[in-house]
Motif scaffolding. Structure first.
Motif, mmCIF file in Angstrom:
data_model
loop_
_atom_site.group_PDB
_atom_site.id
_atom_site.type_symbol
_atom_site.label_atom_id
_atom_site.label_comp_id
_atom_site.label_asym_id
_atom_site.label_seq_id
_atom_site.Cartn_x
_atom_site.Cartn_y
_atom_site.Cartn_z
ATOM 1 N N THR A 128 0.838 -1.194 0.000
ATOM 2 C CA THR A 128 0.000 0.000 0.000
ATOM 3 C C THR A 128 0.872 1.242 0.000
ATOM 4 O OG1 THR A 128 -0.143 0.021 2.431
ATOM 5 C CG2 THR A 128 -1.881 -1.141 1.227
ATOM 6 N N VAL A 129 0.355 2.291 -0.629
ATOM 7 C CA VAL A 129 1.008 3.603 -0.634
ATOM 8 C C VAL A 129 -0.016 4.582 -0.067
ATOM 9 C CG1 VAL A 129 2.160 5.368 -2.018
ATOM 10 C CG2 VAL A 129 2.276 2.951 -2.712
ATOM 11 N N GLN A 130 0.340 5.220 1.072
ATOM 12 C CA GLN A 130 -0.637 6.083 1.726
ATOM 13 C C GLN A 130 0.047 7.137 2.583
ATOM 14 O OE1 GLN A 130 -2.917 4.113 4.953
ATOM 15 N NE2 GLN A 130 -1.573 2.351 4.660
ATOM 16 N N PRO A 131 -0.661 8.191 2.946
ATOM 17 C CA PRO A 131 -0.090 9.206 3.827
ATOM 18 C C PRO A 131 0.183 8.635 5.213
ATOM 19 C CG PRO A 131 -2.006 10.072 2.667
ATOM 20 C CD PRO A 131 -2.005 8.592 2.436
ATOM 21 N N ARG A 132 1.352 8.917 5.740
ATOM 22 C CA ARG A 132 1.717 8.582 7.114
ATOM 23 C C ARG A 132 2.298 9.855 7.734
ATOM 24 N NH1 ARG A 132 -1.260 4.437 8.728
ATOM 25 N NH2 ARG A 132 -0.611 2.373 7.917
ATOM 26 N N ALA A 134 2.911 10.750 10.738
ATOM 27 C CA ALA A 134 3.954 10.575 11.757
ATOM 28 C C ALA A 134 5.336 10.447 11.134
ATOM 29 C CB ALA A 134 3.654 9.344 12.618
ATOM 30 N N ALA A 135 5.396 9.914 9.915
ATOM 31 C CA ALA A 135 6.674 9.797 9.199
ATOM 32 C C ALA A 135 6.949 11.011 8.325
ATOM 33 C CB ALA A 135 6.675 8.533 8.330
ATOM 34 N N GLY A 136 5.989 11.937 8.280
ATOM 35 C CA GLY A 136 6.147 13.116 7.445
ATOM 36 C C GLY A 136 5.990 12.830 5.973
ATOM 37 N N SER A 137 5.217 11.786 5.646
ATOM 38 C CA SER A 137 5.106 11.356 4.258
ATOM 39 C C SER A 137 3.652 11.317 3.811
ATOM 40 C CB SER A 137 5.710 9.952 4.098
ATOM 41 O OG SER A 137 5.460 9.436 2.802
ATOM 42 N N LEU A 138 3.436 11.670 2.547
ATOM 43 C CA LEU A 138 2.115 11.535 1.933
ATOM 44 C C LEU A 138 2.050 10.333 1.000
ATOM 45 C CD1 LEU A 138 1.189 15.249 1.103
ATOM 46 C CD2 LEU A 138 0.578 13.887 3.116
ATOM 47 N N GLY A 139 3.156 9.582 0.895
ATOM 48 C CA GLY A 139 3.179 8.419 0.013
ATOM 49 C C GLY A 139 4.088 7.332 0.550
ATOM 50 N N PHE A 140 3.812 6.874 1.772
ATOM 51 C CA PHE A 140 4.667 5.873 2.415
ATOM 52 C C PHE A 140 4.329 4.484 1.869
ATOM 53 C CE2 PHE A 140 6.323 3.248 5.881
ATOM 54 C CZ PHE A 140 7.529 3.889 6.143
ATOM 55 N N VAL A 141 5.358 3.760 1.431
ATOM 56 C CA VAL A 141 5.180 2.422 0.859
ATOM 57 C C VAL A 141 5.370 1.387 1.969
ATOM 58 C CG1 VAL A 141 5.999 0.775 -0.865
ATOM 59 C CG2 VAL A 141 6.060 3.234 -1.357
ATOM 60 N N GLU A 142 4.358 0.511 2.141
ATOM 61 C CA GLU A 142 4.423 -0.428 3.255
ATOM 62 C C GLU A 142 3.560 -1.655 3.006
ATOM 63 O OE1 GLU A 142 2.176 0.923 6.838
ATOM 64 O OE2 GLU A 142 1.826 2.725 5.627
ATOM 65 N N LEU A 143 3.752 -2.642 3.866
ATOM 66 C CA LEU A 143 2.899 -3.811 3.863
ATOM 67 C C LEU A 143 1.531 -3.423 4.421
ATOM 68 C CD1 LEU A 143 4.080 -6.582 2.987
ATOM 69 C CD2 LEU A 143 3.991 -7.264 5.387
ATOM 70 N N LEU A 231 -7.091 2.432 -6.299
ATOM 71 C CA LEU A 231 -7.416 3.212 -5.108
ATOM 72 C C LEU A 231 -8.295 2.377 -4.195
ATOM 73 C CD1 LEU A 231 -8.244 6.675 -6.730
ATOM 74 C CD2 LEU A 231 -6.072 5.904 -5.750
ATOM 75 N N THR A 232 -7.892 2.255 -2.905
ATOM 76 C CA THR A 232 -8.644 1.438 -1.965
ATOM 77 C C THR A 232 -8.703 2.143 -0.614
ATOM 78 O OG1 THR A 232 -6.708 0.214 -1.159
ATOM 79 C CG2 THR A 232 -7.819 -0.663 -3.109
ATOM 80 N N GLY A 233 -9.102 1.381 0.420
ATOM 81 C CA GLY A 233 -9.185 1.937 1.766
ATOM 82 C C GLY A 233 -10.552 2.516 2.035
ATOM 83 N N LEU A 234 -10.817 2.804 3.299
ATOM 84 C CA LEU A 234 -12.074 3.426 3.699
ATOM 85 C C LEU A 234 -11.933 4.930 3.504
ATOM 86 C CD1 LEU A 234 -12.819 1.348 6.938
ATOM 87 C CD2 LEU A 234 -13.678 0.977 4.610
ATOM 88 N N ARG A 235 -12.300 5.412 2.335
ATOM 89 C CA ARG A 235 -12.094 6.822 1.989
ATOM 90 C C ARG A 235 -12.823 7.752 2.952
ATOM 91 N NH1 ARG A 235 -8.028 6.053 -1.531
ATOM 92 N NH2 ARG A 235 -8.428 7.976 -2.662
ATOM 93 N N GLU A 236 -13.991 7.303 3.422
ATOM 94 C CA GLU A 236 -14.764 8.152 4.333
ATOM 95 C C GLU A 236 -14.107 8.282 5.701
ATOM 96 O OE1 GLU A 236 -16.400 3.945 4.696
ATOM 97 O OE2 GLU A 236 -15.583 5.279 3.154
ATOM 98 N N HIS A 237 -13.153 7.391 5.994
ATOM 99 C CA HIS A 237 -12.419 7.458 7.262
ATOM 100 C C HIS A 237 -11.037 8.085 7.086
ATOM 101 C CE1 HIS A 237 -14.985 3.956 9.099
ATOM 102 N NE2 HIS A 237 -15.655 5.095 8.946
ATOM 103 N N GLY A 238 -10.807 8.696 5.960
ATOM 104 C CA GLY A 238 -9.541 9.382 5.737
ATOM 105 C C GLY A 238 -8.440 8.501 5.173
ATOM 106 N N GLU A 239 -8.774 7.249 4.785
ATOM 107 C CA GLU A 239 -7.767 6.364 4.216
ATOM 108 C C GLU A 239 -7.638 6.640 2.714
ATOM 109 O OE1 GLU A 239 -8.169 2.532 7.232
ATOM 110 O OE2 GLU A 239 -8.860 2.363 5.168
#
Length: 277
Positions: A128-132, A134-143, A231-239
């Motif tokens: 997944t690529v998403q804002p994190r 806490a890491a200061g990132s808007l495109g953090f790549v992670e499991l 594009l995935t995630g619960l968009r209404e929850h800010g994902e």
């Protein structure tokens, strides 16, 4: 501020900040689990003469909860506290703690259905690529990962997160707990006892531990293209999540900033070497 004593640990005063109530803390499972694990670990100093701290054992004297975050109107989501742990020489151990409870991570393999051999070159992993923030990132790549709910159902949480973040609906029985295979009961005993069966990304400050689950699925080769950039995630929850498809041999590099990814690679490779997968 106010102070109370935990029913199971009456000798340890717990100070609360304004706005936080005793029952909210007592109903916060990560706090109770952390306190139980820590006190069990501390008790082994005195019962085991071989323990390195046996001559001058440390003691938990007090807990000062400094701040909190709520999930909803009353349910505690996160706690930040300071634990006063010292011995009779007045030597202190670092006691800053951020409590959030366990999470789960998912290693999802997609294998083209025209592959007949066990060829690692043809294994693709969904990241997944998403804002994190806490890491200061808007495109953090992670499991893909998610927090475990109050019921503590690790496999159920993993299946739910796979569906929400990856759009794949699977049954719990189709998941393999890699952490349990590597650290299961009777195979490895930690010195303290009671630790979670998973990787601890930041044990110097946080209680979070993460079991890693594996799911493999064969799909038509053409369908692989559908997941890239989806594009995935619960968009209404800010994902705000998009997907990235990576070959297994490149996973350690592409996900190299993510501790969950590196742990998953190590577990998968180690278990395969030992013939457990």
């Amino acid at each position: 501020m106010s102070t109370f004593h935990h029913p199971s640990h009456p000798n340890i005063p717990i100070t609360l900040p304004n706005g936080l109530k005793e029952d909210q803390v007592l109903n916060f499972h990560p706090f109770n689990s952390w306190l139980s694990t820590l006190t069990t670990s501390l008790s082994k100093q005195t019962t085991s003469p071989s323990h390195p701290f046996h001559p001058s054992p440390y003691k938990l004297n007090s807990i000062n909860i400094q701040s909190f975050d709520l999930f909803g109107p009353t349910r505690v989501g996160f706690l930040k506290l300071q634990a006063d742990v010292r011995n009779d020489k007045d030597e202190r151990l670092p006691g800053a703690v951020f409590l959030r409870g366990p999470s789960v991570a998912m290693l999802v393999f997609l294998i083209p259905d025209d592959v007949t051999s066990d060829d690692t070159e043809e294994r693709y992993v969904l990241l997944t690529v998403q804002p994190r923030i806490a890491a200061g990132s808007l495109g953090f790549v992670e499991l893909p990962a998610g927090m475990v709910d109050e019921e503590g159902e690790f496999a159920g949480t993993a299946a739910k997160e796979i569906e929400e973040e990856l759009g794949l609906k699977i049954a719990e029985k189709e998941l393999t707990n890699l952490s349990h295979l590597a650290l299961g009961e009777g195979e490895e005993e930690d010195d303290d006892g009671g630790l979670g069966t998973g990787v601890y990304p930041s044990p110097g400050a946080c209680d979070e531990f993460i079991p890693v689950f594996l799911h493999e699925r064969r799909v038509p080769r053409e369908q692989l293209k559908e997941w890239e950039g989806k594009l995935t995630g619960l968009r209404e929850h800010g994902e705000k999540i998009s997907l990235r498809l990576v070959k297994i041999q490149d996973l350690w590099k592409v996900g190299g900033r993510d501790g969950k990814t590196l742990a998953a690679v190590a577990l998968w490779e180690g278990l395969r070497r030992e013939g457990k997968l």
